[in-house]
Design a protein around this motif. Structure first.
Motif, PDB file in Angstrom:
ATOM      1  N   ALA A 374       0.826  -1.211   0.000  1.00  0.00           N
ATOM      2  CA  ALA A 374       0.000   0.000   0.000  1.00  0.00           C
ATOM      3  C   ALA A 374       0.857   1.256   0.000  1.00  0.00           C
ATOM      4  O   ALA A 374       0.525   2.245  -0.664  1.00  0.00           O
ATOM      5  CB  ALA A 374      -0.937  -0.015   1.210  1.00  0.00           C
ATOM      6  N   LEU A 375       1.960   1.225   0.742  1.00  0.00           N
ATOM      7  CA  LEU A 375       2.847   2.390   0.777  1.00  0.00           C
ATOM      8  C   LEU A 375       3.447   2.664  -0.592  1.00  0.00           C
ATOM      9  O   LEU A 375       3.530   3.815  -1.042  1.00  0.00           O
ATOM     10  CB  LEU A 375       3.961   2.164   1.812  1.00  0.00           C
ATOM     11  N   PHE A 376       3.846   1.622  -1.273  1.00  0.00           N
ATOM     12  CA  PHE A 376       4.444   1.814  -2.599  1.00  0.00           C
ATOM     13  C   PHE A 376       3.389   2.122  -3.657  1.00  0.00           C
ATOM     14  O   PHE A 376       3.677   2.803  -4.647  1.00  0.00           O
ATOM     15  CB  PHE A 376       5.228   0.564  -3.008  1.00  0.00           C
ATOM     16  N   ALA A 377       2.167   1.618  -3.463  1.00  0.00           N
ATOM     17  CA  ALA A 377       1.105   1.851  -4.450  1.00  0.00           C
ATOM     18  C   ALA A 377       0.367   3.154  -4.206  1.00  0.00           C
ATOM     19  O   ALA A 377      -0.424   3.576  -5.049  1.00  0.00           O
ATOM     20  CB  ALA A 377       0.114   0.691  -4.424  1.00  0.00           C
ATOM     21  N   GLY A 378       0.630   3.821  -3.068  1.00  0.00           N
ATOM     22  CA  GLY A 378      -0.075   5.045  -2.728  1.00  0.00           C
ATOM     23  C   GLY A 378      -0.064   6.109  -3.806  1.00  0.00           C
ATOM     24  O   GLY A 378      -1.109   6.703  -4.114  1.00  0.00           O
ATOM     25  N   PRO A 379       1.080   6.392  -4.434  1.00  0.00           N
ATOM     26  CA  PRO A 379       1.113   7.460  -5.450  1.00  0.00           C
ATOM     27  C   PRO A 379       0.212   7.223  -6.654  1.00  0.00           C
ATOM     28  O   PRO A 379      -0.039   8.146  -7.421  1.00  0.00           O
ATOM     29  CB  PRO A 379       2.592   7.482  -5.871  1.00  0.00           C
ATOM     30  N   ILE A 380      -0.293   5.988  -6.833  1.00  0.00           N
ATOM     31  CA  ILE A 380      -1.112   5.699  -8.007  1.00  0.00           C
ATOM     32  C   ILE A 380      -2.396   6.520  -8.004  1.00  0.00           C
ATOM     33  O   ILE A 380      -2.961   6.810  -9.069  1.00  0.00           O
ATOM     34  CB  ILE A 380      -1.443   4.188  -8.071  1.00  0.00           C
ATOM     35  N   VAL A 381      -2.875   6.933  -6.817  1.00  0.00           N
ATOM     36  CA  VAL A 381      -4.120   7.714  -6.762  1.00  0.00           C
ATOM     37  C   VAL A 381      -3.910   9.116  -7.313  1.00  0.00           C
ATOM     38  O   VAL A 381      -4.875   9.810  -7.646  1.00  0.00           O
ATOM     39  CB  VAL A 381      -4.658   7.775  -5.317  1.00  0.00           C
ATOM     40  N   ARG A 382      -2.653   9.549  -7.420  1.00  0.00           N
ATOM     41  CA  ARG A 382      -2.372  10.896  -7.937  1.00  0.00           C
ATOM     42  C   ARG A 382      -1.711  10.857  -9.308  1.00  0.00           C
ATOM     43  O   ARG A 382      -1.214  11.874  -9.785  1.00  0.00           O
ATOM     44  CB  ARG A 382      -1.462  11.646  -6.950  1.00  0.00           C
ATOM     45  N   ILE A 383      -1.703   9.698  -9.925  1.00  0.00           N
ATOM     46  CA  ILE A 383      -1.022   9.566 -11.210  1.00  0.00           C
ATOM     47  C   ILE A 383      -1.785  10.318 -12.295  1.00  0.00           C
ATOM     48  O   ILE A 383      -3.020  10.366 -12.287  1.00  0.00           O
ATOM     49  CB  ILE A 383      -0.865   8.073 -11.591  1.00  0.00           C
ATOM     50  N   ARG A 384      -1.062  10.930 -13.198  1.00  0.00           N
ATOM     51  CA  ARG A 384      -1.649  11.640 -14.335  1.00  0.00           C
ATOM     52  C   ARG A 384      -1.140  10.977 -15.607  1.00  0.00           C
ATOM     53  O   ARG A 384       0.064  10.954 -15.871  1.00  0.00           O
ATOM     54  CB  ARG A 384      -1.254  13.118 -14.318  1.00  0.00           C
ATOM     55  N   THR A 385      -2.037  10.431 -16.380  1.00  0.00           N
ATOM     56  CA  THR A 385      -1.662   9.716 -17.593  1.00  0.00           C
ATOM     57  C   THR A 385      -1.912  10.576 -18.823  1.00  0.00           C
ATOM     58  O   THR A 385      -2.784  11.440 -18.832  1.00  0.00           O
ATOM     59  CB  THR A 385      -2.446   8.407 -17.718  1.00  0.00           C
ATOM     60  N   ASN A 386      -1.144  10.323 -19.856  1.00  0.00           N
ATOM     61  CA  ASN A 386      -1.300  11.057 -21.107  1.00  0.00           C
ATOM     62  C   ASN A 386      -0.570  10.279 -22.190  1.00  0.00           C
ATOM     63  O   ASN A 386       0.237   9.396 -21.903  1.00  0.00           O
ATOM     64  CB  ASN A 386      -0.707  12.462 -20.985  1.00  0.00           C
ATOM     65  N   VAL A 387      -0.869  10.607 -23.434  1.00  0.00           N
ATOM     66  CA  VAL A 387      -0.134   9.987 -24.529  1.00  0.00           C
ATOM     67  C   VAL A 387       1.232  10.656 -24.629  1.00  0.00           C
ATOM     68  O   VAL A 387       1.403  11.818 -24.249  1.00  0.00           O
ATOM     69  CB  VAL A 387      -0.895  10.143 -25.858  1.00  0.00           C
ATOM     70  N   PRO A 388       2.245   9.931 -25.118  1.00  0.00           N
ATOM     71  CA  PRO A 388       3.571  10.537 -25.245  1.00  0.00           C
ATOM     72  C   PRO A 388       3.560  11.723 -26.202  1.00  0.00           C
ATOM     73  O   PRO A 388       3.082  11.636 -27.328  1.00  0.00           O
ATOM     74  CB  PRO A 388       4.420   9.382 -25.804  1.00  0.00           C
ATOM     75  N   THR A 389       4.051  12.856 -25.730  1.00  0.00           N
ATOM     76  CA  THR A 389       4.191  14.056 -26.543  1.00  0.00           C
ATOM     77  C   THR A 389       5.616  14.559 -26.387  1.00  0.00           C
ATOM     78  O   THR A 389       6.486  13.865 -25.863  1.00  0.00           O
ATOM     79  CB  THR A 389       3.197  15.139 -26.097  1.00  0.00           C
ATOM     80  N   ALA A 390       5.857  15.779 -26.833  1.00  0.00           N
ATOM     81  CA  ALA A 390       7.202  16.351 -26.705  1.00  0.00           C
ATOM     82  C   ALA A 390       7.641  16.443 -25.256  1.00  0.00           C
ATOM     83  O   ALA A 390       8.833  16.404 -24.953  1.00  0.00           O
ATOM     84  CB  ALA A 390       7.244  17.725 -27.366  1.00  0.00           C
ATOM     85  N   THR A 391       6.668  16.562 -24.333  1.00  0.00           N
ATOM     86  CA  THR A 391       7.022  16.657 -22.915  1.00  0.00           C
ATOM     87  C   THR A 391       7.599  15.348 -22.391  1.00  0.00           C
ATOM     88  O   THR A 391       8.173  15.327 -21.300  1.00  0.00           O
ATOM     89  CB  THR A 391       5.792  17.034 -22.075  1.00  0.00           C
TER      90      THR A 391
END
Length: 463
Positions: A374-391
């Motif tokens: 749970a400690l290692f998986a915690g950040p998944i709730v704040r993950i922001r996904t996107n398609v690969p771009t120049a960023t």
């Protein structure tokens, strides 16, 4: 069945090794060519309304085609000055439809007078290279454009989707080589600590490397018929090394245990595949079924990742069930050669004590494990996904630097407007865009769009 596979691999060990070596050589020959066959992008859905509109624009209006952007900057000249524009024109003199295949037009402020091609602070100017082909074809011209560009007195940044995808391919291949450079020695060190023998430690690396190389060769063949994403190579290589080494470790470890218990080499190979091989087979099937779920997606990139992952797991299983038993059959008790530490195949007191403690305290272990996960998986709730771009590119890449300038200094809305395709039903004059009733309808629709929140303006043939 698995015992029979073990007997077969031992009895025909030299032919089995020869077949794998031939496959390895063919895969090795294909690897340098593979990244040229793979494609960037792959995040569009042919059935999506936006993609259907884009296809219609390309076929009927010859717009919405691939475009490469070149951003010019100068530390001393104002982008609006004649000197800057003259220098930009000279820089682009060698970039023409005669020298760059597929190039349709080159749009600059000097040629069009379009103010959106100048930065708001007057420090940069944009040249748009429009191609009459798809992004994949334009991507192949990025290096040729870079070679013919002569930005004397100016700094030029080539960006846009084709340049970004080309940079993603280059960076992905470079990162993959870097990952393998660090991962393989580290894995070998861990295996030496596990087995205590250089020969035994090298076998899982060989098994994993064989599976990955053969997989990349198969992907090269598949790329001749199907569109595959550049990320397929990364997934196949990294997942293959992990799974291949893991499965091979089971085989080598069980074989050494059988030898330590007094079994003959032939019996050790058979027993190893009968038991460890069964576990590897069903584990591989489960992993392949999970990865095959990605084949159901409409996006080429996700399908490619699922395909590459499933294929490399398949060859990892085949390597563990055939190649390694054959190699172990040849090595026999020499598998414990070049021993550095420990005794080959003997039982570890530490791991026996650890397993006994785990079984004696199941609730404590379960709760503790769940807490750590749970400690290692915690950040998944704040993950922001996107398609690969120049960023997704490092800031040292030219395509990323040009993109950052466009985002910071230019009118992003004007350069990347939302395009709305309007069609009319009917045949003949009723379907003509210039029919009076259609022009009136288009004007009214444009006013509706202009009234939407945050819409700065609407451009069409009637306004």
């Amino acid at each position: 069945m698995f015992a029979a596979i073990g007997r077969f691999s031992y009895r025909y060990r030299w032919p089995v090794i020869a077949v794998w070596l031939v496959a390895f050589a063919l895969g090795l020959a294909a690897i340098p060519r593979l990244h040229h066959e793979l494609k960037g992008g792959g995040f569009s859905n042919a059935s999506a309304p936006a993609q259907q509109a884009l296809d219609l624009m390309q076929h009927r209006l010859h717009t919405g085609l691939a475009e490469i952007a070149i951003v010019f900057t100068s530390p001393t000249l104002d982008a609006r000055s004649p000197q800057f524009q003259a220098a930009q024109t000279r820089a682009l003199a060698g970039v023409t439809s005669a020298t760059i295949p597929g190039l349709q037009t080159v749009r600059t402020y000097a040629s069009s007078g379009d103010p959106t091609l100048l930065s708001s602070d007057g420090t940069a100017s944009l040249a748009g290279l429009v191609f009459d082909s798809q992004i994949e074809q334009a991507q192949q011209q990025v290096d040729r454009i870079r070679a013919r560009l002569r930005p004397d007195g100016l700094t030029a940044y080539i960006t846009g989707d084709p340049a970004v995808y080309q940079a993603l391919e280059t960076v992905s291949a470079s990162d993959l080589r870097k990952a393998e450079t660090y991962a393989l020695p580290f894995a070998l060190i861990v295996l030496v600590l596990v087995f205590g023998s250089l020969v035994a430690a090298a076998l899982p690396v060989i098994g994993g490397g064989m599976a990955v190389t053969v997989t990349l060769g198969v992907l090269y063949l598949l790329a001749q018929r199907f569109s595959l994403s550049i990320f397929t190579m990364n997934v196949a290589s990294l997942l293959g090394l992990a799974v291949g080494i893991d499965y091979s470790l089971f085989i080598v470890g069980r074989f050494r245990e059988e030898l330590a218990h007094g079994a003959s080499v032939a019996a050790a190979v058979e027993t190893t595949v009968a038991y460890a091989g069964r576990a590897i087979f069903f584990s591989g099937i489960a992993v392949m079924v999970g990865l095959s779920g990605l084949l159901m997606f409409s996006y080429m990139s996700l399908r490619s990742i699922g395909l590459g992952g499933a294929i490399v797991v398949l060859f990892s299983v085949l390597s563990a069930l055939t190649l390694l038993p054959a190699v172990l059959g040849v090595l026999g008790r020499r598998v414990n050669s070049l021993r550095i530490m420990g005794r080959g195949g003997t039982e570890s007191r530490f791991w026996r004590a650890w397993s006994n403690w785990v079984m004696d305290h199941p609730v404590v272990v379960l709760v503790g494990t769940v807490i750590v996960i749970a400690l290692f998986a915690g950040p998944i709730v704040r993950i922001r996904t996107n398609v690969p771009t120049a960023t997704s590119l490092p800031t040292s890449e030219q395509a990323r630097q040009g993109y950052d300038i466009l985002q910071a200094r230019f009118d992003r809305g004007a350069l990347n407007p939302v395009q709305v395709l309007v069609t009319w039903r009917g045949t003949g004059a009723a379907a003509e865009p210039t029919a009076p009733q259609n022009l009136a309808a288009l004007f009214g629709y444009g006013r509706q769009l202009a009234a939407l929140p945050d819409v700065a303006g609407v451009t069409s043939i009637v306004n």
